[in-house]
Design a protein around this motif. Structure first.
Motif: not given
Length: 668
Positions: A537-552
């Motif tokens: 979820p937001e606040g825990e998930g991390k995308g490539p290059k450390g970008k936080p996951l968002t609602a999208a």
């Protein structure tokens, strides 16, 4: 289902953990790394190199402006690689795709396919023979073969063979009023035959008409491979004493393929179906189980109770020792499952082949490295169970375009992965001829008579050499731009020790790991690895290059994985239970992630209770095929939890979804 729970009749089939070795877990290695290194691409890999970025070698100061302009233009082009508005999270009982796209259900379970082309009966009263001539239940791994691609070179996008497998069944939906059971035993042989026939693979000839609509084409190529179809055994385990049964005293033949999950396809134009959680189909009353059964989780009772019906075709699911010799009973029947099965979709008379050199475990797909003329073939597969391993096969023979065939998969070396600290890893040979393997066996006090026995006991062999326990390895995919290998690790409820890089007890959300082979042909023994994404979820998930996951782009339990030819990574999810019913993620979904920019967007959300799985496209990239499995999972005739795709009052049916752009152009 927890480890101390007993399997129940007609449960969902997830395999209980059976790896009790002391091998290290991937979490222990992740814990030894700094979070910054893992998320942003580990130092050992090199962030810029791993993401395919290069710096100018000798630019002068006067060159900076044109270089900056080119970089800006390149960034703009990259941003347009995901040129759609992200689909929001939803729990609607439908398929949601971005504006400008359309999604249409196609070839749902029960669609007339071949033979008499029997119509699907909504009340569940189709017979076993009907089901053998209809599309199977619960669509999963899938590939589109252009009609001119019998040698692997097809370019046609309007006509081809769509080949898909069927993972499991829900008897409550398959029959008129659910399965007939009395005192714990099945009472209808035809119902059980119908269940066996609903498994396997469907080969479907399809055409796109002038309006862009896809249709099933009545054809001699249309075919069902089921849980009872005769098959040939090839490779090192062929003829082994542990493969002999009453049906095949020589150990050369088998009946059927079961619990087919993800898939693969060969450079020579054949389909590979992968036997996953097959152990639960068998039962035994023996108190002492040999290692080739106990290490795979075979229990005293079976999932569907097929073994309780009289007759040889059902008795084979009872592994109890009844005679003096293995050829007198079916004690070895389960050893004929857990393999990769090769099917020639262009030849309806070809016998499917179980390729035993690729190992026996709960296969979740098979993905090939790019096949190069004159080079060895390399392919990867995950063992989809908690704390199991990732494997690589390297052929002995060399690939020759237009001439190579499945025999290339019968000789070679099977390796298992050890992920080491410092972002390094190595492949460990599971080969009785390998000195290190023999040394490890001696140290463990374990012996194998021959390579066939090693492969029948692939999991034990991997335990012995010290492979790394993983969080349920699922699909794999290879980046066409870089050659990097990506694998989903969907989740792991049995892991309780958090760590700095993955601070979630039991890893409920999963992540995607990737590695780069040290050798350009993928055939070497060393690799460098990092974590591509942490789901959550937001606040825990991390995308490539450390970008936080968002609602999208928040998601959980990554499963299906596929790269398109432009290097975009498509991610499919398989959440279940409370994670699917509540929380921030909505229904299961499909996202697209761009390794070049680090951008990730949600592209599709499935209907209620469904898994999003199976993905393939036409060569012109104007049509995408995606599978929707078990919508309304757990439904019964009196309790329909979904009515997709047919609408109100209709039984939910797994189906393929055809996705196109409304303007008819390329998808992206």
């Amino acid at each position: 289902m927890t480890c101390d729970q007993k399997p129940e009749l007609f449960d969902n089939g997830d395999e209980l953990p059976s790896n009790h070795s002391a091998n290290p877990h991937i979490s222990e290695l992740i814990a030894g790394l700094k979070r910054r290194q893992v998320v942003a691409a580990g130092a050992a890999v090199g962030a810029l190199g791993f993401l395919g970025t290069a710096l100018p070698g000798s630019a002068q100061a006067t060159d900076l402006k044109p270089i900056a302009k080119k970089v800006a233009e390149a960034i703009k082009r990259r941003r347009e690689r995901l040129g759609f508005q992200a689909v929001p999270v939803t729990r609607a009982d439908t398929i949601s795709v971005p504006a400008g796209y359309r999604a249409k259900a196609f070839i749902p379970w029960g669609t007339p396919l071949c033979g008499r082309y029997p119509a699907f009966l909504e009340d569940g009263s189709n017979s076993a023979q009907d089901q053998a001539e209809q599309i199977g239940m619960h669509h999963d791994g899938m590939h589109f073969f252009p009609i001119d691609g019998s040698r692997g070179y097809g370019k046609r996008s309007d006509h081809g063979l769509l080949v898909l497998n069927h993972e499991y069944i829900e008897p409550g939906m398959l029959h008129r009023n659910g399965p007939s059971v009395s005192n714990g035993k099945r009472t209808s042989a035809d119902e059980v035959k119908k269940e066996i026939n609903a498994h396997g693979v469907s080969v479907v000839e399809v055409r796109r008409d002038a309006r862009g609509e896809w249709n099933l084409a009545p054809s001699a190529r249309n075919r069902r491979i089921t849980g009872a179809t005769p098959m040939r055994i090839a490779g090192p385990a062929r003829g082994h004493a542990l493969m002999r049964t009453r049906y095949s005293p020589e150990g050369h033949a088998a009946r059927g393929t079961l619990n087919n999950c993800a898939n693969g396809f060969t450079p020579w134009g054949t389909y590979l179906t992968c036997e996953e959680n097959w152990a639960g189909y068998f039962a035994t009353r023996d108190s002492e189980l040999p290692r080739e059964l106990s290490r795979y989780g075979v229990r005293g009772t079976s999932r569907y109770g097929w073994d309780t019906v009289p007759g040889d075709e059902f008795e084979r699911f009872d592994l109890t020792r009844k005679g003096a010799d293995a050829r007198d009973d079916y004690r070895n029947e389960a050893n004929q499952f857990g393999w990769i099965v090769e099917i020639d979709p262009f030849n309806p008379d070809a016998t499917p082949v179980k390729r035993t050199a690729l190992g026996r475990f709960a296969h979740e797909g098979l993905v090939f490295a790019p096949a190069r003329p004159g080079k060895r073939v390399v392919c990867y597969s995950g063992d989809d169970s908690q704390n199991e391993y990732i494997y690589k096969f390297v052929s002995k023979g060399r690939y020759i375009p237009g001439m190579s065939n499945g025999r290339l998969l019968d000789e070679g070396t099977l390796y298992v992965a050890r992920f080491e600290a410092g972002n390094r890893g190595r492949w460990l040979a599971l080969d009785i001829r390998d000195e290190n393997f023999r040394r490890a066996c001696a140290a463990a006090g374990v012996s194998f008579a021959d390579q066939g026995e090693v492969l029948i006991n692939t999991r034990l062999a991997a335990d012995i050499v010290g492979a790394t326990k993983m969080d349920r390895p699922e699909w794999g995919a290879i980046n066409p731009d870089t050659g990097d290998v990506y694998f989903t690790l969907t989740n792991n409820s049995s892991r309780t020790q958090p760590d700095p890089a993955n601070p979630r007890a039991a890893n409920p959300y999963g992540h995607i790991i990737r590695w780069r082979e040290a050798s350009s042909d993928h055939a070497g023994n060393l690799f460098a690895w990092d974590i591509y994404q942490f789901a959550g979820p937001e606040g825990e998930g991390k995308g490539p290059k450390g970008k936080p996951l968002t609602a999208a782009n928040i998601y959980a339990s990554p499963d299906g994985l596929w790269f398109d030819e432009d290097g975009r990574l498509w991610i499919q999810t398989d959440m279940s239970g409370s994670q699917l019913a509540a929380g921030p993620f909505g229904n299961n979904q499909m996202l697209i992630s761009d390794p070049k920019t680090g951008e990730t967007k949600r592209f599709l959300v499935g209907p209620v209770g469904a898994e999003v799985t199976g993905i393939t496209a036409t060569p012109d990239f104007r049509t995408l095929f995606v599978n929707i499995q078990h919508p309304g999972e757990g439904s019964t005739p009196g309790d329909l939890r979904s009515v997709w795709p047919d609408g109100a009052g209709k039984r939910p049916r797994s189906a393929t979804v055809v996705i196109t752009r409304e303007d008819g152009k390329r998808l992206l």
